[in-house]
Design a protein around this motif. Structure first.
Motif, PDB file in Angstrom:
ATOM      1  N   SER A 238     -63.981  33.836 -11.262  1.00 23.92           N
ATOM      2  CA  SER A 238     -62.963  34.052 -12.296  1.00 23.92           C
ATOM      3  C   SER A 238     -62.837  35.437 -12.594  1.00 23.92           C
ATOM      4  O   SER A 238     -62.053  35.823 -13.236  1.00 23.92           O
ATOM      5  CB  SER A 238     -63.764  33.380 -13.577  1.00 23.92           C
ATOM      6  N   GLY A 239     -63.613  36.233 -11.926  1.00 26.61           N
ATOM      7  CA  GLY A 239     -63.239  37.807 -12.136  1.00 26.61           C
ATOM      8  C   GLY A 239     -64.035  38.237 -13.170  1.00 26.61           C
ATOM      9  O   GLY A 239     -63.772  39.451 -13.666  1.00 26.61           O
ATOM     10  N   ASN A 240     -64.977  37.625 -13.674  1.00 28.12           N
ATOM     11  CA  ASN A 240     -66.092  38.385 -14.654  1.00 28.12           C
ATOM     12  C   ASN A 240     -66.911  39.539 -14.281  1.00 28.12           C
ATOM     13  O   ASN A 240     -67.246  39.833 -13.011  1.00 28.12           O
ATOM     14  CB  ASN A 240     -67.178  37.296 -15.131  1.00 28.12           C
ATOM     15  N   ALA A 241     -66.987  40.698 -14.892  1.00 27.17           N
ATOM     16  CA  ALA A 241     -67.667  41.673 -14.440  1.00 27.17           C
ATOM     17  C   ALA A 241     -68.855  41.564 -14.128  1.00 27.17           C
ATOM     18  O   ALA A 241     -69.564  40.734 -14.739  1.00 27.17           O
ATOM     19  CB  ALA A 241     -67.620  42.792 -15.472  1.00 27.17           C
ATOM     20  N   LEU A 242     -69.355  42.166 -12.685  1.00 26.54           N
ATOM     21  CA  LEU A 242     -70.645  41.903 -12.076  1.00 26.54           C
ATOM     22  C   LEU A 242     -71.479  43.272 -12.334  1.00 26.54           C
ATOM     23  O   LEU A 242     -71.085  44.174 -11.386  1.00 26.54           O
ATOM     24  CB  LEU A 242     -70.751  41.540 -10.836  1.00 26.54           C
TER      25      LEU A 242
ATOM     26  N   ARG B 150     -77.988  37.086 -12.310  1.00 22.59           N
ATOM     27  CA  ARG B 150     -77.808  35.669 -11.699  1.00 22.59           C
ATOM     28  C   ARG B 150     -77.080  35.043 -12.397  1.00 22.59           C
ATOM     29  O   ARG B 150     -77.114  34.560 -13.713  1.00 22.59           O
ATOM     30  CB  ARG B 150     -79.388  35.165 -11.573  1.00 22.59           C
ATOM     31  N   LEU B 151     -75.832  34.866 -11.891  1.00 23.56           N
ATOM     32  CA  LEU B 151     -74.601  33.971 -12.579  1.00 23.56           C
ATOM     33  C   LEU B 151     -74.098  32.849 -11.883  1.00 23.56           C
ATOM     34  O   LEU B 151     -74.403  32.452 -10.723  1.00 23.56           O
ATOM     35  CB  LEU B 151     -73.583  35.159 -12.645  1.00 23.56           C
TER      36      LEU B 151
ATOM     37  N   ALA C  17     -81.769  59.266 -11.298  1.00 24.09           N
ATOM     38  CA  ALA C  17     -81.613  58.314 -12.494  1.00 24.09           C
ATOM     39  C   ALA C  17     -80.612  57.106 -12.217  1.00 24.09           C
ATOM     40  O   ALA C  17     -79.872  57.235 -11.469  1.00 24.09           O
ATOM     41  CB  ALA C  17     -81.013  59.371 -13.337  1.00 24.09           C
ATOM     42  N   PRO C  18     -80.760  56.162 -12.801  1.00 27.03           N
ATOM     43  CA  PRO C  18     -80.034  54.981 -12.712  1.00 27.03           C
ATOM     44  C   PRO C  18     -78.594  55.191 -13.019  1.00 27.03           C
ATOM     45  O   PRO C  18     -78.275  55.767 -13.927  1.00 27.03           O
ATOM     46  CB  PRO C  18     -80.648  53.779 -13.515  1.00 27.03           C
ATOM     47  N   THR C  19     -77.538  54.720 -12.262  1.00 28.00           N
ATOM     48  CA  THR C  19     -76.337  54.849 -12.373  1.00 28.00           C
ATOM     49  C   THR C  19     -75.850  53.874 -13.593  1.00 28.00           C
ATOM     50  O   THR C  19     -75.832  52.507 -13.122  1.00 28.00           O
ATOM     51  CB  THR C  19     -75.314  54.768 -11.200  1.00 28.00           C
ATOM     52  N   LEU C  20     -75.217  53.967 -14.652  1.00 29.55           N
ATOM     53  CA  LEU C  20     -75.247  52.910 -15.700  1.00 29.55           C
ATOM     54  C   LEU C  20     -73.594  52.725 -15.827  1.00 29.55           C
ATOM     55  O   LEU C  20     -72.768  53.347 -15.402  1.00 29.55           O
ATOM     56  CB  LEU C  20     -75.785  53.715 -16.976  1.00 29.55           C
ATOM     57  N   GLY C  21     -73.420  51.495 -16.043  1.00 28.28           N
ATOM     58  CA  GLY C  21     -72.067  51.090 -16.232  1.00 28.28           C
ATOM     59  C   GLY C  21     -71.251  50.901 -15.241  1.00 28.28           C
ATOM     60  O   GLY C  21     -69.845  50.765 -15.088  1.00 28.28           O
ATOM     61  N   ILE C  22     -71.826  50.824 -13.907  1.00 30.24           N
ATOM     62  CA  ILE C  22     -71.073  50.676 -12.841  1.00 30.24           C
ATOM     63  C   ILE C  22     -70.967  48.827 -12.376  1.00 30.24           C
ATOM     64  O   ILE C  22     -71.828  48.360 -12.308  1.00 30.24           O
ATOM     65  CB  ILE C  22     -71.153  51.508 -11.492  1.00 30.24           C
ATOM     66  N   HIS C  23     -69.698  48.588 -11.800  1.00 29.31           N
ATOM     67  CA  HIS C  23     -69.723  47.108 -11.434  1.00 29.31           C
ATOM     68  C   HIS C  23     -69.413  46.706  -9.916  1.00 29.31           C
ATOM     69  O   HIS C  23     -69.232  47.863  -9.468  1.00 29.31           O
ATOM     70  CB  HIS C  23     -68.522  46.520 -12.317  1.00 29.31           C
TER      71      HIS C  23
END
Length: 240
Positions: free
Chosen positions: A145-149, A137-138, A187-193
């Motif tokens: 602004s293009g922040n990584a989600l 929640r951002l 398994a959860p996929t980690l590190g994806i935006h």
């Protein structure tokens, strides 16, 4: 997200002036869905544009507020993917009932879309009832602004492990020994935006999977997380 035909959720009547004769008329409103006349929040608009931009940067055309010809559906962002994939991206930052989300998902699937719901609420009713992805929640500025989600839930990957002597655990199907077959776990996929998830789903790298509830569950539900396509042979676990 479009309204849900047939759903009735009544609030106290509201008087609005009738255009023709100036008389007040009673109307009803459903709190479960975002109506066409409801104002769109700046955060919702910004995230919608963010998703469309992510798709277009990867070469996939995206249309905002795409309406079905019969008027039953209005998709936040419709992405034209590879091999005829139509990715229907819905954004749910406010409350919506599980029933409302399920009906909207059914309408989208009937129209040939692959629904993908994005939420920032870890307790949203849509979770495990439709293909979903959760972000933090951002504030509005983070979307524009293009922040990584970063994905916090909903995206999973199939992990395959051969049931042989190298596995310290017994066969999950039989409960003993080894069967020399492949078994899979999610398994959860980690590190994806989100900016990566959208085009990769449009390309078919992630697919929705609908699973029936376990026999002991209170109700039959569909859970759909975008799941990376399995590239290896997998035998589903035996069911009793």
């Amino acid at each position: 997200m479009s309204g849900v035909p047939g759903e009735r959720s009544w609030l106290p009547t509201v008087d609005v002036p009738a255009a023709a004769e100036g008389r007040p008329v009673a109307v009803h409103y459903s709190a479960a869905v975002r109506h066409a006349t409801a104002p769109e929040s700046p955060r919702h608009r910004a995230l919608k544009e963010r998703i469309a931009t992510a798709a277009e940067r990867a070469g996939f055309p995206a249309e905002l507020e795409a309406r079905a010809t019969d008027g039953r559906r209005r998709t936040d962002v419709l992405v034209q993917g590879e091999n005829g994939i139509q990715l229907g991206c819905e954004i749910q930052l406010s409350y919506a009932t599980a029933r409302a989300v399920a009906k909207c998902t059914d309408i989208a699937r009937a129209d040939g879309l692959r629904p993908l719901w994005t939420t920032d609420d870890k307790s949203a009713p849509l979770i495990e009832r439709t293909p979903w992805a959760r972000i933090d929640r951002l504030p509005l500025e983070a979307f524009s602004s293009g922040n990584a989600l970063l994905m916090r839930g909903g995206v999973k990957e199939l992990k395959l492990k051969r049931c042989d002597s190298r596995n310290p655990l017994p066969c999950p199907d039989r409960g003993y020994g080894r069967c020399n077959q492949w078994h899979g776990t999610w398994a959860p996929t980690l590190g994806i935006h989100l900016d990566r998830l959208i085009p990769e789903t449009a390309a078919g790298d992630y697919v929705p999977l609908y699973l029936p509830a376990q026999p002991a569950a209170a109700a039959l539900i569909t859970c759909g997380s975008p799941l990376r396509t399995a590239r290896s042979t997998w035998r589903p676990p035996a069911t009793s």
